[in-house]
Design a protein around this motif. Sequence first.
Motif, PDB file in Angstrom:
ATOM      1  N   SER A 131      11.172  11.484  -9.092  1.00  0.00           N
ATOM      2  CA  SER A 131      10.550  10.177  -9.285  1.00  0.00           C
ATOM      3  C   SER A 131      10.385   9.444  -7.967  1.00  0.00           C
ATOM      4  O   SER A 131      11.094   9.713  -6.993  1.00  0.00           O
ATOM      5  N   ALA A 132       9.421   8.506  -7.962  1.00  0.00           N
ATOM      6  CA  ALA A 132       9.359   7.494  -6.913  1.00  0.00           C
ATOM      7  C   ALA A 132      10.234   6.343  -7.395  1.00  0.00           C
ATOM      8  O   ALA A 132      10.311   6.063  -8.590  1.00  0.00           O
ATOM      9  N   ILE A 133      10.899   5.661  -6.469  1.00  0.00           N
ATOM     10  CA  ILE A 133      11.819   4.594  -6.843  1.00  0.00           C
ATOM     11  C   ILE A 133      11.965   3.607  -5.696  1.00  0.00           C
ATOM     12  O   ILE A 133      11.914   4.007  -4.524  1.00  0.00           O
ATOM     13  N   ILE A 134      12.103   2.344  -5.995  1.00  0.00           N
ATOM     14  CA  ILE A 134      12.322   1.318  -4.976  1.00  0.00           C
ATOM     15  C   ILE A 134      13.805   0.990  -4.939  1.00  0.00           C
ATOM     16  O   ILE A 134      14.397   0.619  -5.958  1.00  0.00           O
ATOM     17  N   LEU A 135      14.406   1.137  -3.754  1.00  0.00           N
ATOM     18  CA  LEU A 135      15.842   0.950  -3.604  1.00  0.00           C
ATOM     19  C   LEU A 135      16.162   0.154  -2.343  1.00  0.00           C
ATOM     20  O   LEU A 135      15.385   0.167  -1.384  1.00  0.00           O
ATOM     21  N   PRO A 136      17.322  -0.507  -2.312  1.00  0.00           N
ATOM     22  CA  PRO A 136      17.803  -1.106  -1.061  1.00  0.00           C
ATOM     23  C   PRO A 136      18.164   0.008  -0.083  1.00  0.00           C
ATOM     24  O   PRO A 136      18.698   1.053  -0.482  1.00  0.00           O
ATOM     25  N   ALA A 137      17.900  -0.224   1.190  1.00  0.00           N
ATOM     26  CA  ALA A 137      18.133   0.809   2.202  1.00  0.00           C
ATOM     27  C   ALA A 137      19.580   1.282   2.211  1.00  0.00           C
ATOM     28  O   ALA A 137      19.851   2.482   2.370  1.00  0.00           O
ATOM     29  N   GLN A 138      20.533   0.372   2.034  1.00  0.00           N
ATOM     30  CA  GLN A 138      21.936   0.762   2.123  1.00  0.00           C
ATOM     31  C   GLN A 138      22.357   1.666   0.964  1.00  0.00           C
ATOM     32  O   GLN A 138      23.275   2.471   1.096  1.00  0.00           O
ATOM     33  N   ILE A 139      21.682   1.546  -0.175  1.00  0.00           N
ATOM     34  CA  ILE A 139      21.970   2.410  -1.319  1.00  0.00           C
ATOM     35  C   ILE A 139      21.313   3.776  -1.142  1.00  0.00           C
ATOM     36  O   ILE A 139      21.895   4.813  -1.471  1.00  0.00           O
ATOM     37  N   ALA A 140      20.097   3.790  -0.604  1.00  0.00           N
ATOM     38  CA  ALA A 140      19.351   5.039  -0.458  1.00  0.00           C
ATOM     39  C   ALA A 140      19.824   5.884   0.717  1.00  0.00           C
ATOM     40  O   ALA A 140      19.600   7.096   0.749  1.00  0.00           O
TER      41      ALA A 140
ATOM     42  N   TYR B  54       2.464  -2.110  -5.851  1.00  0.00           N
ATOM     43  CA  TYR B  54       2.411  -0.838  -6.576  1.00  0.00           C
ATOM     44  C   TYR B  54       2.193  -1.106  -8.064  1.00  0.00           C
ATOM     45  O   TYR B  54       3.157  -1.176  -8.840  1.00  0.00           O
ATOM     46  N   PRO B  55       0.954  -1.278  -8.516  1.00  0.00           N
ATOM     47  CA  PRO B  55       0.685  -1.502  -9.946  1.00  0.00           C
ATOM     48  C   PRO B  55       1.207  -0.360 -10.815  1.00  0.00           C
ATOM     49  O   PRO B  55       1.478  -0.556 -11.995  1.00  0.00           O
ATOM     50  N   GLU B  56       1.357   0.831 -10.204  1.00  0.00           N
ATOM     51  CA  GLU B  56       1.828   2.005 -10.953  1.00  0.00           C
ATOM     52  C   GLU B  56       3.206   1.785 -11.564  1.00  0.00           C
ATOM     53  O   GLU B  56       3.574   2.421 -12.558  1.00  0.00           O
ATOM     54  N   ILE B  57       3.979   0.885 -10.974  1.00  0.00           N
ATOM     55  CA  ILE B  57       5.361   0.672 -11.433  1.00  0.00           C
ATOM     56  C   ILE B  57       5.411   0.123 -12.858  1.00  0.00           C
ATOM     57  O   ILE B  57       6.415   0.285 -13.565  1.00  0.00           O
TER      58      ILE B  57
ATOM     59  N   VAL C 138      12.484  14.625  -3.008  1.00  0.00           N
ATOM     60  CA  VAL C 138      11.884  15.450  -1.944  1.00  0.00           C
ATOM     61  C   VAL C 138      10.842  16.431  -2.469  1.00  0.00           C
ATOM     62  O   VAL C 138       9.977  16.898  -1.706  1.00  0.00           O
ATOM     63  N   GLY C 139      10.874  16.728  -3.746  1.00  0.00           N
ATOM     64  CA  GLY C 139       9.915  17.686  -4.289  1.00  0.00           C
ATOM     65  C   GLY C 139       8.556  17.108  -4.605  1.00  0.00           C
ATOM     66  O   GLY C 139       7.639  17.855  -4.969  1.00  0.00           O
ATOM     67  N   ILE C 140       8.368  15.788  -4.463  1.00  0.00           N
ATOM     68  CA  ILE C 140       7.086  15.168  -4.849  1.00  0.00           C
ATOM     69  C   ILE C 140       6.543  14.274  -3.735  1.00  0.00           C
ATOM     70  O   ILE C 140       5.837  13.299  -4.019  1.00  0.00           O
ATOM     71  N   ILE C 141       6.863  14.591  -2.490  1.00  0.00           N
ATOM     72  CA  ILE C 141       6.474  13.724  -1.373  1.00  0.00           C
ATOM     73  C   ILE C 141       4.963  13.496  -1.321  1.00  0.00           C
ATOM     74  O   ILE C 141       4.495  12.373  -1.088  1.00  0.00           O
ATOM     75  N   GLU C 142       4.176  14.512  -1.549  1.00  0.00           N
ATOM     76  CA  GLU C 142       2.718  14.402  -1.424  1.00  0.00           C
ATOM     77  C   GLU C 142       2.087  13.583  -2.544  1.00  0.00           C
ATOM     78  O   GLU C 142       1.016  13.009  -2.369  1.00  0.00           O
ATOM     79  N   GLU C 143       2.740  13.537  -3.704  1.00  0.00           N
ATOM     80  CA  GLU C 143       2.167  12.792  -4.827  1.00  0.00           C
ATOM     81  C   GLU C 143       3.180  11.792  -5.398  1.00  0.00           C
ATOM     82  O   GLU C 143       3.297  11.616  -6.611  1.00  0.00           O
TER      83      GLU C 143
ATOM     84  N   LEU D 123       3.364   8.499  -5.671  1.00  0.00           N
ATOM     85  CA  LEU D 123       2.926   7.400  -6.533  1.00  0.00           C
ATOM     86  C   LEU D 123       2.501   7.863  -7.922  1.00  0.00           C
ATOM     87  O   LEU D 123       2.362   7.046  -8.833  1.00  0.00           O
ATOM     88  N   GLU D 124       2.302   9.151  -8.074  1.00  0.00           N
ATOM     89  CA  GLU D 124       1.963   9.690  -9.400  1.00  0.00           C
ATOM     90  C   GLU D 124       3.217   9.879 -10.257  1.00  0.00           C
ATOM     91  O   GLU D 124       3.117  10.215 -11.440  1.00  0.00           O
ATOM     92  N   HIS D 125       4.370   9.673  -9.643  1.00  0.00           N
ATOM     93  CA  HIS D 125       5.633   9.898 -10.353  1.00  0.00           C
ATOM     94  C   HIS D 125       6.523   8.652 -10.286  1.00  0.00           C
ATOM     95  O   HIS D 125       7.710   8.720 -10.012  1.00  0.00           O
TER      96      HIS D 125
END
Length: 282
Positions: A221-230, A196-199, A168-173, A175-177
């Motif tokens: 961090s930004a992270i890709i997760l399954p909806a049920q886990i997140a 997302y090439p940044e990954i 929640v602390g990096i919502i605006e940026e 993809l930079e994290h």
Amino acid sequence: MDIRFLVTFMEVAQTRHFGKAAENLYLTQSAVSARIKQLEEYFNAALFVRNRNSLQLTAAGEKLLPFASSLADTLEQARATMNEESIQYLSIASTSNAWDMYLKHKLDEVKGHLDHVSIRAEICSHEQLSRMVHEHSIDLALTTLPFKSDDVEILELSDSMLSLYCSVGIIEEALEHFNISIDWGQKTNEALEKIYPEIKKASMRTGSLQVALNYLSTHNSAIILPAQIAKELVNAGKLHEVDSLSPLTVKCYLIYLKQSKDARLKKFIEVFKGMIENQQGR
């Protein structure tokens, strides 16, 4: 020493053929060969003489045969005693991600459908699961990646949509994290990297959901997760959903041998099928 290795040895000794023994035991021929090899390594002696058109017991094999028969009889007596007590056993092994995404939440429901059943649950790698299923070391396997084998049945248990989340602390940026990358399998990974090439520059790369979530708890961090886990983390105000990645999903599969004629195992599989039908009817 696994008693099943001795049972395999006796079957090969009786049929004098690895292929026929495998068919009679509902195993693959490679599994039979592997068991005999492990027995030979254990006793430090060759058990069979392998000629082009015949398979004969060695002197060491002849000595082992009566001991193997005695142990097999003891095992059958033990099984009969356990059946008299109306106790059944179900062995399930799961990858850590399949545990977190499915079995951890469903184990009580499975147990509720199986009275007088003692469940043994283990966490193993994907490679271990495949070997254990083919060697009959477990009844059922759960994984997020299906086996590449013609000897198994694969039942889809669940399908969870992937989304991009961030602290929640990096919502605006966000993809930079992109500090955490989870391995979802080659096909899904390639699709995600196109979006997302940044990954590719993630400082933490792991195949474990639990490792990723532990790292996320101390690193924005930004992270890709399954909806049920997140979901739980979003509801707790710790994660923010940035973007849905539909139709990309992560699935959980139930895997078991096609050749099994075990009525007990068929009962267990029907429980999982019934749970799927109930879930789809909601």
